[in-house]
Structure formats: structure tokens, C-alpha cells
Design an enzyme around this catalytic site. Sequence first.
Site, PDB file in Angstrom:
ATOM      1  N   VAL A 110       0.830  -1.208   0.000  1.00 30.74           N
ATOM      2  CA  VAL A 110       0.000   0.000   0.000  1.00 30.74           C
ATOM      3  C   VAL A 110       0.864   1.257   0.000  1.00 30.74           C
ATOM      4  O   VAL A 110       0.383   2.345   0.300  1.00 30.74           O
ATOM      5  CB  VAL A 110      -0.963   0.010   1.213  1.00 30.74           C
ATOM      6  CG1 VAL A 110      -1.948  -1.141   1.114  1.00 30.74           C
ATOM      7  CG2 VAL A 110      -0.202  -0.038   2.542  1.00 30.74           C
ATOM      8  N   HIS A 126      -4.606  -4.065  -2.309  1.00 33.04           N
ATOM      9  CA  HIS A 126      -5.046  -3.660  -0.968  1.00 33.04           C
ATOM     10  C   HIS A 126      -5.145  -2.149  -0.818  1.00 33.04           C
ATOM     11  O   HIS A 126      -5.198  -1.644   0.306  1.00 33.04           O
ATOM     12  CB  HIS A 126      -4.104  -4.253   0.080  1.00 33.04           C
ATOM     13  CG  HIS A 126      -4.067  -5.746   0.035  1.00 33.04           C
ATOM     14  ND1 HIS A 126      -2.966  -6.499   0.380  1.00 33.04           N
ATOM     15  CD2 HIS A 126      -5.023  -6.640  -0.334  1.00 33.04           C
ATOM     16  CE1 HIS A 126      -3.236  -7.787   0.229  1.00 33.04           C
ATOM     17  NE2 HIS A 126      -4.478  -7.896  -0.205  1.00 33.04           N
ATOM     18  N   CYS A 137     -19.862   8.760   2.347  1.00 30.46           N
ATOM     19  CA  CYS A 137     -20.197   9.372   1.053  1.00 30.46           C
ATOM     20  C   CYS A 137     -19.189   9.074  -0.045  1.00 30.46           C
ATOM     21  O   CYS A 137     -19.427   9.406  -1.204  1.00 30.46           O
ATOM     22  CB  CYS A 137     -20.362  10.888   1.208  1.00 30.46           C
ATOM     23  SG  CYS A 137     -18.816  11.793   1.490  1.00 30.46           S
ATOM     24  N   GLY A 224       8.911 -11.092  -3.539  1.00 30.34           N
ATOM     25  CA  GLY A 224       8.837 -10.525  -2.205  1.00 30.34           C
ATOM     26  C   GLY A 224       7.541 -10.772  -1.472  1.00 30.34           C
ATOM     27  O   GLY A 224       7.144  -9.969  -0.638  1.00 30.34           O
ATOM     28  N   SER A 225       6.883 -11.877  -1.739  1.00 31.01           N
ATOM     29  CA  SER A 225       5.635 -12.196  -1.043  1.00 31.01           C
ATOM     30  C   SER A 225       5.672 -13.617  -0.510  1.00 31.01           C
ATOM     31  O   SER A 225       6.045 -14.546  -1.230  1.00 31.01           O
ATOM     32  CB  SER A 225       4.432 -12.047  -1.985  1.00 31.01           C
ATOM     33  OG  SER A 225       3.233 -12.447  -1.328  1.00 31.01           O
ATOM     34  N   ASN A 250      11.692 -14.972  -3.317  1.00 34.89           N
ATOM     35  CA  ASN A 250      11.386 -14.560  -1.944  1.00 34.89           C
ATOM     36  C   ASN A 250      12.392 -15.183  -0.995  1.00 34.89           C
ATOM     37  O   ASN A 250      12.813 -16.325  -1.189  1.00 34.89           O
ATOM     38  CB  ASN A 250       9.977 -15.014  -1.545  1.00 34.89           C
ATOM     39  CG  ASN A 250       9.517 -14.398  -0.241  1.00 34.89           C
ATOM     40  OD1 ASN A 250       9.297 -13.192  -0.158  1.00 34.89           O
ATOM     41  ND2 ASN A 250       9.382 -15.206   0.795  1.00 34.89           N
ATOM     42  N   ARG A 251      12.755 -14.416   0.027  1.00 36.28           N
ATOM     43  CA  ARG A 251      13.601 -14.993   1.074  1.00 36.28           C
ATOM     44  C   ARG A 251      12.718 -15.841   1.991  1.00 36.28           C
ATOM     45  O   ARG A 251      11.787 -15.332   2.601  1.00 36.28           O
ATOM     46  CB  ARG A 251      14.280 -13.899   1.880  1.00 36.28           C
ATOM     47  CG  ARG A 251      15.339 -13.125   1.107  1.00 36.28           C
ATOM     48  CD  ARG A 251      16.224 -12.337   2.043  1.00 36.28           C
ATOM     49  NE  ARG A 251      17.143 -11.468   1.322  1.00 36.28           N
ATOM     50  CZ  ARG A 251      18.284 -11.867   0.776  1.00 36.28           C
ATOM     51  NH1 ARG A 251      18.645 -13.142   0.877  1.00 36.28           N
ATOM     52  NH2 ARG A 251      19.063 -11.020   0.145  1.00 36.28           N
TER      53      ARG A 251
END
Length: 281
Positions: A110, A126, A137, A224-225, A250-251
Site C-alpha cells: 500500500v 489492498h 459518502c 517478495g511475497s 522470496n527470502r
Amino acid sequence: MAPGIGAPAEADVLLDEAIGFMRGAEVAVLTGAGVSTDSGIPDYRGEGAPVRTPMTVQAFLASERSRKRYWAGSHLGWRTFGSAQPNAGHFALARMEAAGNVNGVITQNVDGLHRRAGSRHVVELHGGMDRVLCVSCGQHYARQAIAERLAELNPAIDLDTAIRPAPDGDVEVDDVDAMTIPACTVCGGILKPDVVFFGEFVPTDTFQAAASLVRGADVLLVAGSSLVVNSGMRLIELARRNKLPIVVVNRGITKGDSRAAVKIDAGASETLVAMAAALGA
């Protein structure tokens, strides 16, 4: 394929194998927090990350005190997000998109850093912390404007000292009840960052935009996820059903490792830079 990386030679083999899938193909990219750690934004799920209790949308909407506490902590967090700069991995993805290697970036982050790095086709699953909306509104605001209103409404509170990081990654707030939080200037309704809270679903049109990128691609690259969040795994399953090779960078272990054609256990930034260079971006 190998579930991870061992010796450097093996790392090179896996990188070459991943690039082989990507060369001459349209690649859809799914990114997570590991892409932004080199920009100074913590990864809350990676190895060694602090345990935290997230704010749920139910608590946020039900209790003014919860909203005060959330906005106090979020004010501190915004300083990190607002000052963070895109890193080499973000710029590598932007270059690959400009060169035609990548058809778009789907991100679980985000922080808005993909957009700031120059990626043009970005689906923020997200939402974005740089935007605020009224839940009544639908009026939208720039986050910086709300940060300034928060400071103006609380002149007696030194927000630098009244809001402190806690050991568990949460925040401590001195006298949260004394805080005044901004309301919508249009209808007086509740303001909420334009992000998906725990307990909320990714908007249908947002997920469909992400799914469209995957369906239009030849390869899905995950960077990276850990793929703990369900929305990411839904896209992995969509890619699998469409018989797309899945490359995971990814690590550490991810929920998608068993579905990956190639899993590279390495940092996102350096791997994305190497991929961009190999593809001529």
C-alpha cells in the site's frame, strides 16, 4: 524444480532458468512487502518480523476510541511511508514494463512505490495509504492533507512524543482519548485510509483487474511475497489453471513454492535487477 537456493552456482542456475521462462514472454508480476524492504518499509510477515495485532475493519467502524488509536499509530507510520523512496527493484520492474517484458504489476503493498518508480499499469490489491476516503459518502482526500488536519486538530499534543513504537511492532499512545480525529468535510462521516483492512475483502473490480493481467500473461512472477494473504494465492491458482509457469522470488518459504516452476530464495531487489539486465531492459 528446486524449492530454493543453495550454493551460489545453484542460484545462478535457477536465475537462468527463470529468465528462460521470461525471455520473449509477457510477464505478469505479483509483489509483496519484500519488494519494499530495501526502501526502509518493514516486512511484517518475513522471518524475524515482529508479531502484531492488526486493526480490523469491524473494530475501526464500531469504536471511536479504536479509530483514535488507529489514526495515532497511522500518523507515525505515514512518516515512514511518506518519506520512503522506490528502490532498485521497483525501478527494474518499471524498466521491464517499458521494454515490453512485463504487462503490469499487481501489488499487495500500500506504499505506492511502484507508481512512483514509473510503473504505469499497477493494480493495488489492498489500496493505497496515500489516499483517504469517507466510508459514508465516498469522498476521497490526499493522505498528506489528512495528516496536516490531524496535527492542526491536536495542537496540544506533541505527536512526535505522544506516539511511540512498541516492542511488538504496535504503537503506544499517551492519552488516546484526548485526541481529535478528522471527519469528512462533506458529510461529517468516518474517514478511513483507502486500504483493505483485516476483515474486508479486496473489491471485486480490483481483483478482476489483477486477474485480467494474469490471464493475459505467459508467465507469473511473484516477488517478495510469502503468499500468506488469500488474494495472492487466488492469483497463483488462476495462473496454475491457465498453465502459466510461476516464478517465485522470496527470502524463505512461501505458500506458493509447491506450485512454482522456479523458486529463487533471494532478495527481490538484486534478483529483479539481474532479470531486467538479462532481458535487455
